[in-house]
Scaffold this active site. Structure first.
Site, PDB file in Angstrom:
ATOM      1  N   ARG A 149       3.775   8.330   4.647  1.00 49.83           N
ATOM      2  CA  ARG A 149       2.557   8.741   5.355  1.00 49.83           C
ATOM      3  C   ARG A 149       1.248   8.438   4.791  1.00 49.83           C
ATOM      4  O   ARG A 149       0.174   9.045   4.985  1.00 49.83           O
ATOM      5  CB  ARG A 149       2.483  10.443   5.556  1.00 49.83           C
ATOM      6  CG  ARG A 149       3.550  10.827   6.577  1.00 49.83           C
ATOM      7  CD  ARG A 149       3.503  12.228   6.825  1.00 49.83           C
ATOM      8  NE  ARG A 149       4.122  12.723   8.086  1.00 49.83           N
ATOM      9  CZ  ARG A 149       4.576  13.893   8.177  1.00 49.83           C
ATOM     10  NH1 ARG A 149       4.360  14.813   7.140  1.00 49.83           N
ATOM     11  NH2 ARG A 149       5.359  14.349   9.183  1.00 49.83           N
ATOM     12  N   ASN A 191       2.610   8.610  15.306  1.00 51.37           N
ATOM     13  CA  ASN A 191       1.729   7.636  15.315  1.00 51.37           C
ATOM     14  C   ASN A 191       1.597   7.145  16.890  1.00 51.37           C
ATOM     15  O   ASN A 191       0.673   6.798  17.244  1.00 51.37           O
ATOM     16  CB  ASN A 191       2.042   6.277  14.493  1.00 51.37           C
ATOM     17  CG  ASN A 191       1.708   6.387  13.005  1.00 51.37           C
ATOM     18  OD1 ASN A 191       1.109   7.420  12.810  1.00 51.37           O
ATOM     19  ND2 ASN A 191       2.331   5.591  12.302  1.00 51.37           N
ATOM     20  N   TYR A 205       0.910  -1.201   0.107  1.00 50.61           N
ATOM     21  CA  TYR A 205       0.050   0.046   0.041  1.00 50.61           C
ATOM     22  C   TYR A 205       0.866   1.305   0.176  1.00 50.61           C
ATOM     23  O   TYR A 205       0.370   2.549  -0.249  1.00 50.61           O
ATOM     24  CB  TYR A 205      -1.029  -0.192   1.198  1.00 50.61           C
ATOM     25  CG  TYR A 205      -0.363   0.498   2.380  1.00 50.61           C
ATOM     26  CD1 TYR A 205       0.468  -0.566   3.323  1.00 50.61           C
ATOM     27  CD2 TYR A 205      -0.343   1.684   2.759  1.00 50.61           C
ATOM     28  CE1 TYR A 205       0.909  -0.082   4.564  1.00 50.61           C
ATOM     29  CE2 TYR A 205       0.102   1.990   4.221  1.00 50.61           C
ATOM     30  CZ  TYR A 205       0.668   0.997   4.678  1.00 50.61           C
ATOM     31  OH  TYR A 205       1.456   1.389   6.011  1.00 50.61           O
ATOM     32  N   CYS A 259       0.027   0.470  11.798  1.00 52.44           N
ATOM     33  CA  CYS A 259       0.814   1.824  12.245  1.00 52.44           C
ATOM     34  C   CYS A 259       0.728   1.870  13.610  1.00 52.44           C
ATOM     35  O   CYS A 259       1.542   1.586  14.606  1.00 52.44           O
ATOM     36  CB  CYS A 259       0.077   3.103  11.590  1.00 52.44           C
ATOM     37  SG  CYS A 259       0.439   2.879   9.555  1.00 52.44           S
ATOM     38  N   ARG A 273      -5.379  -6.328   9.116  1.00 55.18           N
ATOM     39  CA  ARG A 273      -4.199  -6.608  10.365  1.00 55.18           C
ATOM     40  C   ARG A 273      -4.386  -6.043  11.559  1.00 55.18           C
ATOM     41  O   ARG A 273      -4.743  -4.749  11.668  1.00 55.18           O
ATOM     42  CB  ARG A 273      -2.916  -5.888   9.663  1.00 55.18           C
ATOM     43  CG  ARG A 273      -2.375  -6.629   8.543  1.00 55.18           C
ATOM     44  CD  ARG A 273      -1.073  -6.123   7.913  1.00 55.18           C
ATOM     45  NE  ARG A 273      -1.556  -4.918   7.008  1.00 55.18           N
ATOM     46  CZ  ARG A 273      -0.673  -4.261   6.289  1.00 55.18           C
ATOM     47  NH1 ARG A 273       0.578  -4.339   6.335  1.00 55.18           N
ATOM     48  NH2 ARG A 273      -1.079  -3.191   5.559  1.00 55.18           N
ATOM     49  N   LYS A 295       7.885   9.926  12.345  1.00 58.79           N
ATOM     50  CA  LYS A 295       6.849   8.996  12.053  1.00 58.79           C
ATOM     51  C   LYS A 295       6.432   8.219  13.568  1.00 58.79           C
ATOM     52  O   LYS A 295       5.188   7.944  13.726  1.00 58.79           O
ATOM     53  CB  LYS A 295       6.978   7.923  10.878  1.00 58.79           C
ATOM     54  CG  LYS A 295       6.160   6.836  10.821  1.00 58.79           C
ATOM     55  CD  LYS A 295       4.983   7.729   9.951  1.00 58.79           C
ATOM     56  CE  LYS A 295       3.903   6.821   9.571  1.00 58.79           C
ATOM     57  NZ  LYS A 295       4.464   5.448   8.534  1.00 58.79           N
ATOM     58  N   ARG A 345     -18.045   0.967  17.802  1.00 60.87           N
ATOM     59  CA  ARG A 345     -17.493   2.114  17.242  1.00 60.87           C
ATOM     60  C   ARG A 345     -18.511   3.319  17.233  1.00 60.87           C
ATOM     61  O   ARG A 345     -18.340   4.166  16.705  1.00 60.87           O
ATOM     62  CB  ARG A 345     -17.464   1.806  15.709  1.00 60.87           C
ATOM     63  CG  ARG A 345     -16.011   0.918  15.379  1.00 60.87           C
ATOM     64  CD  ARG A 345     -14.852   1.092  15.912  1.00 60.87           C
ATOM     65  NE  ARG A 345     -13.742   0.452  15.662  1.00 60.87           N
ATOM     66  CZ  ARG A 345     -12.577   0.463  16.520  1.00 60.87           C
ATOM     67  NH1 ARG A 345     -12.412   1.346  17.402  1.00 60.87           N
ATOM     68  NH2 ARG A 345     -11.794  -0.633  16.437  1.00 60.87           N
TER      69      ARG A 345
END
Ligand code: SAJ
Length: 449
Positions: free
Chosen positions: A176, A233, A40, A284, A355, A229, A426
Site C-alpha cells: 500500500r 483502488n 517504489y 494504481c 506513468r 487492494k 487541478r
C-alpha cells in the site's frame, strides 16, 4: 483448496503514522531475504527488512535500477538514500545470487496493456524463484494482482518439484505504498495477508509481524487478500469519476463544485471527499479497475459501473481541452495554431512519476489539433528550462499537475508573460484572484471567471 482460517486480527498497535523508536534490531542475519523488484515498493521493503536485522539481497532485472540503488542516486527518496548510507544493500541482476534466500518477496510491476493485465514480469520472477526454491522457503507476492493470480502462480513455483504448504509456503501481502505520503510508510501502513493454507499464513504472519509496526489482518483466502487492494483502488477511481461527472454538469450550471464539496465535507460521516481534475494518472488508480473488470469477465460478469467510471475519467483530458477551446474563442483565437504552456507532466503533486499521466494525454490531444505545446514540470527533467520560458508568448496555460510551485501562481505570473487564458486542471489556483484580472480563468467544475 482453501481452509477457512480462524481470523485473529493483530491488536492494532497505536499506529501514530511514525515508525517505532529504532531500538536495536535483533540479529536475524541467519534469515536471508531476497526482494525481487527494487522499485517504489521493493526498495522500501528491502530496506525495512534490513533495518530489522535480516540479511537482504535486492534483485532487479534492470542494471540501471541496481546502479541507481548502489549509487544512492537522486531519483531515490531522501529516506532511502539515508538508509543506504547507513547500511548499503546487497544488490544483483543475477538470479543465481538469490539462491541462498529462504524468504522471497516479489515486488514487480503488474501493468495493464490495452486495458488487460500483463502478468509477464510476475511470471518471470516466479520462474527465477522456482529455479532456486528450497524446502522451508516462504514466497510473498506483494505486487498488486487480481483475484486468482497467486493461485495461478503456484504451479510455476511447484516446477521446483516442491509442494506448496508441504515443502514451501506462499502468502499474498499487497503493498500500500503511497508515493509522496509523509504520514504513512512501508512500516506503519496496515496490511492484509492471505495464503493457500494455515501453515503458509502462520509463516507469513510471523515474518511480517517481525518487520511491520502496523496491524496485519489475515484474510480467509488468497483471493480475498487479492481483492482488497483492487477494491480499495477501484473505490477511489469511481469516486473520482463521480465528482468529474458533477464537474462537467455544474460547469454548465454556473455552480462551483469545489464550494459544494466543501459544504458536503461538513457532514461528519458517510461522505468522503474527492476532487475533480483533468484526469486520473498513476500506476494504481486508473489500472486496478481493469483487473477487476477482467476478473468479472472470467466469471461471466460484466462490470458496467467500473467501466463507466473509467470512461468518465479517461474523458477528462479532452474535457480540459474543450474548456481551452471555448476560452480561446472568447479571445477570437483558434486552438489550431495556438501556443499553449502545459504546466505539469507528472501524474501527482510533487512526485516524479509520469506513468498514465493525464498531462501526456492532454499534450497528445493538443498536438493533434495543431497546437504548439511548451511543457514545464519541475519534476520532469525533459521539459522546458523554466516556467517563464514555457509561459513567455503563449496564448494560454493549462495547469495539469498541482505541484506546490504552481499553487502559488497569481494572475501577475501569467500576465507578465502575456498569457491571458488559464485552464486550472487541478483547481489548485486561487480562482477569486483571477476575477477582473484581465485573464480568462477556467477550473474543472469551478465555472469561468
Ligand atoms: N485524483 C483526482 N481526484 C482525487 C484524487 C486523485 O483526480 O480526488 C487523481 C490524481 O491527480 C492522480 C490520480 O488521480 O492523477 C491518482 O491519484 P492518487 O492520489 O490516488 O495517487 P496514487 O496513484 O499514488 O494512489 C495511491 C494509492 N495507494 C496505493 O495504492 C497503496 C491509493 O490507494 C491512495 O488512496 C492514494 O495513493 C492516496 O490516497 O494518496
Amino acid at each position: 483448496m482453501h481452509s477457512m482460517h480462524s481470523i485473529t486480527v493483530d491488536t492494532p498497535r497505536e499506529s501514530t503514522g511514525t515508525t517505532k523508536p529504532t531500538t536495536a534490531s535483533p540479529d536475524r542475519t541467519d534469515t536471508r531475504i531476497a526482494v525481487i523488484g527494487l522499485g517504489y515498493v521493493g526498495l522500501p521493503v528491502a530496506l525495512l527488512a534490513q533495518s530489522q536485522g535480516y540479511h537482504v539481497t535486492g534483485f532487479d532485472i534492470s542494471e540501471a535500477r541496481v546502479a541507481a540503488v548502489r549509487s544512492k542516486a537522486s531519483s531515490l527518496s531522501a529516506d532511502e538514500r539515508a538508509a543506504l548510507a547507513r547500511t548499503p544493500l546487497r544488490t544483483t541482476t543475477d538470479a543465481r545470487h538469490i539462491a541462498d534466500a529462504c524468504i522471497y518477496i516479489v515486488c514487480v510491476p503488474t501493468p495493464v496493456v490495452d486495458a488487460r493485465p500483463d502478468l509477464h514480469p510476475l511470471e518471470s520472477a516466479c520462474r527465477s524463484i522456482a529455479a532456486v526454491l528450497k524446502k522451508g522457503d516462504l514466497v510473498s507476492i506483494e505486487s498488486t494482482v487480481n483475484p486468482g493470480v497467486c493461485e495461478s502462480l503456484i504451479p510455476l513455483l511447484e516446477k521446483s518439484g516442491l509442494r506448496v504448504e508441504r515443502d514451501w509456503y506462499m502468502v499474498h501481502c499487497p503493498e500500500r505504498i503511497n508515493p509522496g505520503d509523509t504520514d504513512w510508510n512501508v512500516r506503519t501502513l496496515p496490511r492484509v495477508i492471505g495464503a493457500p493454507g494455515e501453515t503458509s499464513l502462520a509463516r507469513g504472519m510471523d515474518f511480517y509481524r517481525s518487520i511491520l509496526d502496523a496491524p496485519l489482518m489475515p484474510m480467509h483466502t488468497l483471493k480475498e487478500a487479492e481483492a482488497v487492494k483492487m477494491v480499495e483502488n477501484s473505490f477511489r477511481d469511481i469516486n473520482i469519476a463521480f465528482v468529474n461527472e458533477l464537474a462537467m454538469a455544474f460547469d454548465r450550471a454556473g455552480i462551483d463544485l469545489q464550494h459544494v464539496l466543501e459544504g458536503a465535507s461538513t457532514k461528519p460521516f458517510a461522505f468522503m471527499r474527492h476532487n475533480p481534475g483533468c484526469g486520473v494518472g498513476g500506476h494504481c488508480i486508473p489500472v486496478d479497475p481493469y483487473y477487476l473488470i477482467r476478473f468479472g469477465e472470467e466469471n461471466g460478469f460484466k462490470h458496467t459501473f467500473l467501466r463507466t467510471a473509467r470512461v468518465i475519467n479517461d474523458h477528462m483530458p479532452n474535457y480540459t481541452v474543450s474548456l481551452l477551446t471555448q476560452a480561446l474563442r472568447r479571445r477570437r483565437k483558434y486552438l489550431s495554431g495556438s501556443t499553449v504552456a502545459l504546466l505539469g507532466l507528472t501524474y501527482k503533486k510533487d512526485v516524479r512519476d509520469e506513468r498514465e499521466s493525464p498531462a501526456h494525454t492532454i499534450r497528445t490531444v493538443l498536438e493533434r489539433r495543431g497546437v504548439y505545446v511548451r511543457s514545464f514540470d519541475p519534476f520532469a527533467p525533459s521539459t522546458h528550462t523554466s516556467l517563464g520560458a514555457a509561459l513567455q508568448g503563449s496564448d494560454a496555460a493549462i495547469v495539469a499537475t498541482d505541484h506546490s510551485q504552481f499553487q502559488s501562481l497569481t494572475p501577475y505570473h501569467f500576465m507578465q508573460h502575456g498569457v491571458d487564458v488559464v485552464i486550472d486542471g487541478r483547481n489548485c489556483l486561487r480562482k477569486d484572484d483571477f476575477r477582473n484580472s484581465g485573464i480568462i480563468y477556467c477550473g474543472i467544475g469551478r465555472g469561468t471567471v
